[in-house]
Design an enzyme around this catalytic site. Structure first.
Site, mmCIF file in Angstrom:
data_model
loop_
_atom_site.group_PDB
_atom_site.id
_atom_site.type_symbol
_atom_site.label_atom_id
_atom_site.label_comp_id
_atom_site.label_asym_id
_atom_site.label_seq_id
_atom_site.Cartn_x
_atom_site.Cartn_y
_atom_site.Cartn_z
ATOM 1 N N HIS A 1 50.424 45.649 35.818
ATOM 2 C CA HIS A 1 51.535 44.606 36.059
ATOM 3 C C HIS A 1 50.836 43.887 35.061
ATOM 4 O O HIS A 1 50.097 43.957 34.096
ATOM 5 C CB HIS A 1 52.127 44.381 37.469
ATOM 6 C CG HIS A 1 50.953 43.734 37.217
ATOM 7 N ND1 HIS A 1 50.377 42.978 38.783
ATOM 8 C CD2 HIS A 1 49.023 42.940 36.924
ATOM 9 C CE1 HIS A 1 49.324 42.175 38.633
ATOM 10 N NE2 HIS A 1 47.830 42.241 37.621
ATOM 11 N N HIS B 1 45.230 47.985 38.519
ATOM 12 C CA HIS B 1 44.474 47.270 39.499
ATOM 13 C C HIS B 1 44.309 48.189 40.497
ATOM 14 O O HIS B 1 45.371 49.402 40.713
ATOM 15 C CB HIS B 1 45.584 46.049 40.290
ATOM 16 C CG HIS B 1 45.147 44.777 39.919
ATOM 17 N ND1 HIS B 1 43.940 44.271 39.779
ATOM 18 C CD2 HIS B 1 45.959 44.597 39.290
ATOM 19 C CE1 HIS B 1 44.500 43.211 39.587
ATOM 20 N NE2 HIS B 1 45.393 43.073 38.527
ATOM 21 N N HIS C 1 47.926 45.548 32.799
ATOM 22 C CA HIS C 1 46.519 45.625 32.965
ATOM 23 C C HIS C 1 46.865 46.078 34.688
ATOM 24 O O HIS C 1 47.187 46.433 34.382
ATOM 25 C CB HIS C 1 45.183 44.736 32.933
ATOM 26 C CG HIS C 1 46.102 43.250 34.087
ATOM 27 N ND1 HIS C 1 47.156 42.807 33.354
ATOM 28 C CD2 HIS C 1 46.147 43.632 35.435
ATOM 29 C CE1 HIS C 1 47.234 41.981 34.799
ATOM 30 N NE2 HIS C 1 46.008 42.413 36.050
ATOM 31 N N GLU D 1 44.378 43.155 45.485
ATOM 32 C CA GLU D 1 44.157 43.810 45.211
ATOM 33 C C GLU D 1 43.098 43.857 44.299
ATOM 34 O O GLU D 1 42.835 45.004 43.466
ATOM 35 C CB GLU D 1 44.608 42.448 44.250
ATOM 36 C CG GLU D 1 45.917 42.884 42.464
ATOM 37 C CD GLU D 1 45.859 41.693 41.848
ATOM 38 O OE1 GLU D 1 47.737 41.848 41.901
ATOM 39 O OE2 GLU D 1 45.791 40.580 42.073
ATOM 40 N N CYS E 1 45.660 37.344 33.196
ATOM 41 C CA CYS E 1 47.354 38.686 33.906
ATOM 42 C C CYS E 1 48.354 38.214 33.006
ATOM 43 O O CYS E 1 49.409 39.128 33.184
ATOM 44 C CB CYS E 1 47.385 38.046 35.216
ATOM 45 S SG CYS E 1 45.941 38.436 36.779
ATOM 46 N N ASP F 1 53.046 54.869 42.359
ATOM 47 C CA ASP F 1 51.177 54.477 42.805
ATOM 48 C C ASP F 1 51.886 55.154 40.677
ATOM 49 O O ASP F 1 52.635 55.668 40.306
ATOM 50 C CB ASP F 1 51.155 55.774 43.370
ATOM 51 C CG ASP F 1 49.530 56.835 42.710
ATOM 52 O OD1 ASP F 1 49.114 55.913 42.738
ATOM 53 O OD2 ASP F 1 49.574 57.669 42.795
ATOM 54 N N HIS F 2 50.802 54.762 40.297
ATOM 55 C CA HIS F 2 50.735 54.942 38.568
ATOM 56 C C HIS F 2 52.172 54.566 37.907
ATOM 57 O O HIS F 2 52.059 55.329 36.956
ATOM 58 C CB HIS F 2 50.490 56.565 38.005
ATOM 59 C CG HIS F 2 49.356 56.938 38.585
ATOM 60 N ND1 HIS F 2 48.369 57.266 39.941
ATOM 61 C CD2 HIS F 2 47.977 57.217 37.745
ATOM 62 C CE1 HIS F 2 46.999 57.912 39.801
ATOM 63 N NE2 HIS F 2 47.003 57.732 38.443
HETATM 64 NI NI NI Z 1 46.626 41.253 37.529
#
Ligand code: NI
Length: 136
Positions: free
Chosen positions: A15, A42, A40, A125, A34, A80-81
């Site tokens: 995200h 998580h 990036h 997160e 961010c 997911d992914h």
């Molecule tokens: Ni983040």
């Protein structure tokens, strides 16, 4: 007698926290790293709690297999992914902070539960940063 049944799940997602109506300086000031335009990732950890009465016939509050399949279809398959900003419709106009993600997950799961089942969703997160939503 109400009992809480819980299940853990996991998904990886990318995200970026950013507002198009702010300039880069304001985005950097509020969102810091961010806001990175290259996104990036998580490793999100999810804990879903369903509270309800025990069905006297089955002894279940909710069938764990049903809960597992619900989390898979509504959360893992959807997130997911994925790049949350680009690939998940809910975040087209919603910043994918942990706060907003946990509300989206809650709403996706809640609609599949019985009205007398209470839902609580915790989303990690990072191991140290986590949020919780129990409904409006
Ligand atoms: Ni983040």
């Amino acid at each position: 007698m109400r009992v809480t049944v819980s299940r853990k799940a996991h998904f990886n997602a990318a995200h970026r926290l950013h507002r198009a109506d702010w300039d880069e300086a304001q985005n950097a000031a509020i969102f810091g790293k961010c806001a990175n335009e290259h996104y990036h990732g998580h490793n999100y950890e999810l804990i879903v709690h369903v509270t309800g009465t025990i069905d006297p016939e089955t002894g279940y509050v909710i069938d764990m297999k049903v809960l597992r399949d619900l989390i898979k279809s509504e959360v893992e398959d959807a997130l997911d992914h994925k790049n949350l900003n680009i690939q998940v419709p809910e975040f087209k106009s919603l910043i994918p902070t942990a706060e907003n993600i946990v509300v989206v997950i809650y709403n996706k799961l809640k609609s599949h539960l019985n009205t007398d089942q209470d839902l609580e969703v915790e989303l990690y997160e990072t191991p140290r940063n986590f949020v919780k939503y129990t409904g409006p």
